[in-house]
Design a protein around this motif. Sequence first.
Motif, PDB file in Angstrom:
ATOM      1  N   SER A   7      -1.025  -2.060 -10.149  1.00  0.00           N
ATOM      2  CA  SER A   7      -1.011  -2.224  -8.812  1.00  0.00           C
ATOM      3  C   SER A   7      -2.294  -2.775  -8.408  1.00  0.00           C
ATOM      4  CB  SER A   7      -0.606  -0.743  -8.217  1.00  0.00           C
ATOM      5  OG  SER A   7      -1.555   0.017  -8.528  1.00  0.00           O
ATOM      6  N   GLU A   9      -3.887  -1.723  -5.603  1.00  0.00           N
ATOM      7  CA  GLU A   9      -4.854  -0.750  -5.398  1.00  0.00           C
ATOM      8  C   GLU A   9      -4.719   0.561  -6.525  1.00  0.00           C
ATOM      9  OE1 GLU A   9      -6.903  -0.064  -2.802  1.00  0.00           O
ATOM     10  OE2 GLU A   9      -6.324  -2.055  -1.895  1.00  0.00           O
ATOM     11  N   THR A  11      -4.220   4.010  -8.203  1.00  0.00           N
ATOM     12  CA  THR A  11      -3.711   5.268  -7.870  1.00  0.00           C
ATOM     13  C   THR A  11      -4.398   6.610  -8.373  1.00  0.00           C
ATOM     14  OG1 THR A  11      -1.541   4.040  -8.279  1.00  0.00           O
ATOM     15  CG2 THR A  11      -1.556   6.261  -8.118  1.00  0.00           C
ATOM     16  N   ARG A 189      -9.400   7.603  -9.207  1.00  0.00           N
ATOM     17  CA  ARG A 189      -8.094   6.558  -9.199  1.00  0.00           C
ATOM     18  C   ARG A 189      -8.591   5.787 -10.542  1.00  0.00           C
ATOM     19  NH1 ARG A 189     -11.020   6.681  -4.669  1.00  0.00           N
ATOM     20  NH2 ARG A 189     -11.873   4.849  -5.174  1.00  0.00           N
ATOM     21  N   GLU A 194       3.036  -1.270 -11.827  1.00  0.00           N
ATOM     22  CA  GLU A 194       3.654  -0.986 -10.630  1.00  0.00           C
ATOM     23  C   GLU A 194       5.056  -0.097 -10.668  1.00  0.00           C
ATOM     24  OE1 GLU A 194       4.759  -5.096  -9.656  1.00  0.00           O
ATOM     25  OE2 GLU A 194       2.658  -5.566  -9.200  1.00  0.00           O
ATOM     26  N   THR A 196       5.378   2.787 -12.242  1.00  0.00           N
ATOM     27  CA  THR A 196       4.969   4.085 -12.451  1.00  0.00           C
ATOM     28  C   THR A 196       5.226   4.993 -11.418  1.00  0.00           C
ATOM     29  OG1 THR A 196       3.235   3.486 -13.852  1.00  0.00           O
ATOM     30  CG2 THR A 196       2.862   5.693 -13.110  1.00  0.00           C
ATOM     31  N   HIS A 198       4.949   8.001  -8.464  1.00  0.00           N
ATOM     32  CA  HIS A 198       3.888   8.668  -7.844  1.00  0.00           C
ATOM     33  C   HIS A 198       3.882  10.155  -8.100  1.00  0.00           C
ATOM     34  CE1 HIS A 198       0.879   9.769  -4.847  1.00  0.00           C
ATOM     35  NE2 HIS A 198       1.719  10.525  -4.248  1.00  0.00           N
TER      36      HIS A 198
END
Length: 225
Positions: A7, A9, A11, A189, A194, A196, A198
């Motif tokens: 991703s 950003e 996580t 972080r 992508e 995965t 949350h």
Amino acid sequence: MTQHSVSIEPTPVWDVFVRLFHWSLAASILFAWWSGEQGGNWMQWHMYAGYTVLGLVLFRLLWGFAGSHYARFSEFVRSPVHTLRYGAQLAKQKEPHHIGHNPLGGWMVLALLLLSAAQAGTGLFANDEIFTEGPLVHLVSYDLSVEITRWHKLIFDGLLIAIGLHLIGVIVHQVFKGEKLVQAMLHGRKPVAEQTPHRPFVPFVRGVGLAGLSAAAIWSLLNLL
């Protein structure tokens, strides 16, 4: 290494309690070593550092069962067979990516916790045969206390070896594999695939409560025995 699309950003992976534990334990062990080397009046602070290590280890054990997803032992402690298989894949540079601790890292976490607890725990019964004694030395004979003091020194050598192996692993992943492990343990972080799912952190109050429980348990151990 098996690569995944990540991703844009990063996580959140490591909650604030994992990060605080990590750096607090490192600082406490370093200060315990330094103050022990100084001796004299610093020995009282050496013991305070040991009590802190015990409290931190107890908290991390509790957090390993009740903490956030990636902090739990069930997420990163794998069987010996699985770990050996991972080691073989690592040697061939074909190891799968792990968001949290990889299998070798998971066993290193357990080793560091065990050695830290043993180091600080033996200090409770140790004495320097001059004027410094652990708070629980009265529970054992003098000869046994002297023997435990010897264990206290030997275990520290083992702890240093484990810390060295841990640092080598971090350097390999940080420098040669491009994984920003140190930064992740600061801000929490990590870039993940992508797809995965949350994994939200557990409520903050749970960590505060377990930290308080750990501190109370160590206080009780030192003052009620």
